[in-house]
Design a protein around this motif. Sequence first.
Motif, PDB file in Angstrom:
ATOM      1  N   GLY A 122      58.059  62.224  57.346  1.00 20.23           N
ATOM      2  CA  GLY A 122      58.428  63.534  56.822  1.00 20.23           C
ATOM      3  C   GLY A 122      58.990  63.464  55.412  1.00 20.23           C
ATOM      4  N   GLN A 123      58.979  62.283  54.807  1.00 24.69           N
ATOM      5  CA  GLN A 123      59.571  62.078  53.487  1.00 24.69           C
ATOM      6  C   GLN A 123      58.513  62.165  52.384  1.00 24.69           C
ATOM      7  OE1 GLN A 123      62.914  61.506  52.894  1.00 24.69           O
ATOM      8  NE2 GLN A 123      63.283  61.794  55.070  1.00 24.69           N
ATOM      9  N   ASN A 124      58.866  62.815  51.287  1.00 18.65           N
ATOM     10  CA  ASN A 124      58.039  62.787  50.095  1.00 18.65           C
ATOM     11  C   ASN A 124      58.403  61.575  49.249  1.00 18.65           C
ATOM     12  OD1 ASN A 124      56.639  65.284  50.564  1.00 18.65           O
ATOM     13  ND2 ASN A 124      58.499  66.372  49.929  1.00 18.65           N
ATOM     14  N   LEU A 125      57.429  61.051  48.511  1.00 20.02           N
ATOM     15  CA  LEU A 125      57.665  59.899  47.655  1.00 20.02           C
ATOM     16  C   LEU A 125      57.672  60.299  46.187  1.00 20.02           C
ATOM     17  CD1 LEU A 125      55.422  57.129  49.292  1.00 20.02           C
ATOM     18  CD2 LEU A 125      57.815  57.703  49.768  1.00 20.02           C
ATOM     19  N   ASP A 155      46.846  58.384  49.348  1.00 22.02           N
ATOM     20  CA  ASP A 155      46.823  57.958  50.744  1.00 22.02           C
ATOM     21  C   ASP A 155      48.195  57.433  51.162  1.00 22.02           C
ATOM     22  OD1 ASP A 155      45.867  57.410  53.262  1.00 22.02           O
ATOM     23  OD2 ASP A 155      44.789  55.588  52.684  1.00 22.02           O
ATOM     24  N   ILE A 156      48.841  56.660  50.279  1.00 18.94           N
ATOM     25  CA  ILE A 156      50.174  56.137  50.580  1.00 18.94           C
ATOM     26  C   ILE A 156      51.158  57.282  50.771  1.00 18.94           C
ATOM     27  CG2 ILE A 156      52.134  54.872  49.606  1.00 18.94           C
ATOM     28  CD1 ILE A 156      50.061  53.017  48.257  1.00 18.94           C
ATOM     29  N   LYS A 157      51.138  58.239  49.853  1.00 18.63           N
ATOM     30  CA  LYS A 157      52.031  59.390  49.976  1.00 18.63           C
ATOM     31  C   LYS A 157      51.783  60.151  51.269  1.00 18.63           C
ATOM     32  CE  LYS A 157      53.006  60.461  45.106  1.00 18.63           C
ATOM     33  NZ  LYS A 157      52.911  61.500  44.038  1.00 18.63           N
ATOM     34  N   ASP A 158      50.513  60.373  51.591  1.00 23.55           N
ATOM     35  CA  ASP A 158      50.172  61.139  52.792  1.00 23.55           C
ATOM     36  C   ASP A 158      50.589  60.399  54.060  1.00 23.55           C
ATOM     37  OD1 ASP A 158      49.101  63.098  51.184  1.00 23.55           O
ATOM     38  OD2 ASP A 158      47.010  62.484  51.488  1.00 23.55           O
ATOM     39  N   ARG A 159      50.358  59.101  54.102  1.00 17.33           N
ATOM     40  CA  ARG A 159      50.715  58.315  55.289  1.00 17.33           C
ATOM     41  C   ARG A 159      52.226  58.305  55.517  1.00 17.33           C
ATOM     42  NH1 ARG A 159      47.037  54.307  57.325  1.00 17.33           N
ATOM     43  NH2 ARG A 159      44.967  54.458  56.371  1.00 17.33           N
ATOM     44  N   VAL A 160      52.985  58.106  54.446  1.00 15.51           N
ATOM     45  CA  VAL A 160      54.449  58.076  54.586  1.00 15.51           C
ATOM     46  C   VAL A 160      54.967  59.449  54.992  1.00 15.51           C
ATOM     47  CG1 VAL A 160      56.623  57.711  53.372  1.00 15.51           C
ATOM     48  CG2 VAL A 160      54.700  56.156  52.981  1.00 15.51           C
ATOM     49  N   GLY A 180      65.372  64.991  47.033  1.00 13.76           N
ATOM     50  CA  GLY A 180      65.339  64.328  48.334  1.00 13.76           C
ATOM     51  C   GLY A 180      64.175  63.392  48.543  1.00 13.76           C
ATOM     52  N   SER A 181      63.311  63.215  47.540  1.00 13.94           N
ATOM     53  CA  SER A 181      62.189  62.281  47.669  1.00 13.94           C
ATOM     54  C   SER A 181      62.692  60.842  47.599  1.00 13.94           C
ATOM     55  CB  SER A 181      61.161  62.536  46.563  1.00 13.94           C
ATOM     56  OG  SER A 181      60.654  63.846  46.622  1.00 13.94           O
TER      57      SER A 181
END
Length: 470
Positions: free
Chosen positions: A225-228, A215-220, A185-186
């Motif tokens: 609520g989505q993981n990258l 930081d990009i992963k955390d901000r998104v 689901g990422s």
Amino acid sequence: MMPIAVQRLTRLFIVLATALFSFPVTAQVSKGNPSTAVSASSAKVTLGAIRWDNWSLDSPYGQVLADPGLRERAPYYTERLPNGQLGFPGNTERALNADVHYAKSAGLDYFIFGYYLESSAWGRDPKRAVALNRAMENFVRLPNKLGVKYALNFNLSFPSRDVPMVSDAISKAVRGPDYMRTNDGSAPVFFLVNSMTPWLKGLGGEDSAKAALKDIKDRVKAATGQNLYLVALLFNLPETGPVAHRIGFDATSTYATALGSNGKSLPYASCAALAQSAWRAETKGGMGGFLPTVTLGWDYRPALRDPQEMKTRKPNPDWCQPATDEEWTRQIRGAISEASSNPRNGRFQSVVIYAWNESSEGGWIQPTLSEGVRRLKVIASATGRHPAIPPFKLAWPTRIDPKACAVGSSSISTTTASAGCKSADDSMTTAWPCPPGMQVASEELREGPSEEGEKTPLIWRERLCSPQGK
């Protein structure tokens, strides 16, 4: 278009890789029933196609293909403009609608749109980014994408101060229902890292790059609520792959199997073997996920006709000779097998195909003037995917004088149109083809405004495509 830092491949490596070409992929797909093995792998492996969307009516770049000798490259939407030059409206909504139907017919799962950050960092022009992103924006607006998804590929590097802007662009995209997802689901996001050293330097070094990706992963995650699932598109994988995984990329891949600059013509088998060598090395010794890349062709000599391209490209490139359908089939099936068998691909089993529309650089899937839908058929046959597509309309402007063609207030059938409704012959334009498995059900002419908003009306041709036999 891929920034130019092409791999320097030695002739010895080419010879060795070519020697390996004759058996590995065939062996992978020939045990038992080949078609059954391919179908089983194909069902769980997704296919993404790289896009580079500098194809528009107002882009002078398209003129690199304004040569009758390049009809096999010129896209289906090529049109003759009033000034006599060729136009390439590949970023219009009608072209994107056609692309979706073509991609679906080939069994593709998603487009990888080259995305340009609308930032003025390093002297860049945000307006230029807006223009290059127009095709993606029109894709997103389509009311029916037939299940074809998309993913972002950040085509240019950026400084750390642009991390919030990068995160916002990703967040906006992944909120939509048409963004691609991995098995868990990422949301996959691609970065054309190209040459690792300057990319890291732009972010302040390896530690800073690692912090920026986190930081990009955390901000998104906080915004959506989505993981990258971050994918680095690299060259020189043995050297750059470990660095990419070390700083936080979940997977690696390549943009294309680029060659050297010795002015040599190589058989497609050699080019394919180079890619396969990279697949096997990453599968055996890689540190994370790996998306094999199928390069349908590599020959950027036509691009050198553009003065701007001459400033950044090697002037004497090696190139791949044209492939046969059988060679493409082996390469596609081999990539699918590699993606499905890699034990580190549990989160995302996918193949990257170069490319949907890199026509000046040598890789394309989209229909062209002389090839028609050939490459769509090859991919569909190689994967065993032949999805049903509902009837739909293609529309393109004709070279018909509205004063000589009495269309009226509605439209008229091409079979009953007067002699004045015949379009001028032009070897560098063509009727838009129906996808494989579909046929022309009807054709009509209608009057309407041009796409540039001009008051002078045009005669448009509309073709209804329907499933064959219906």
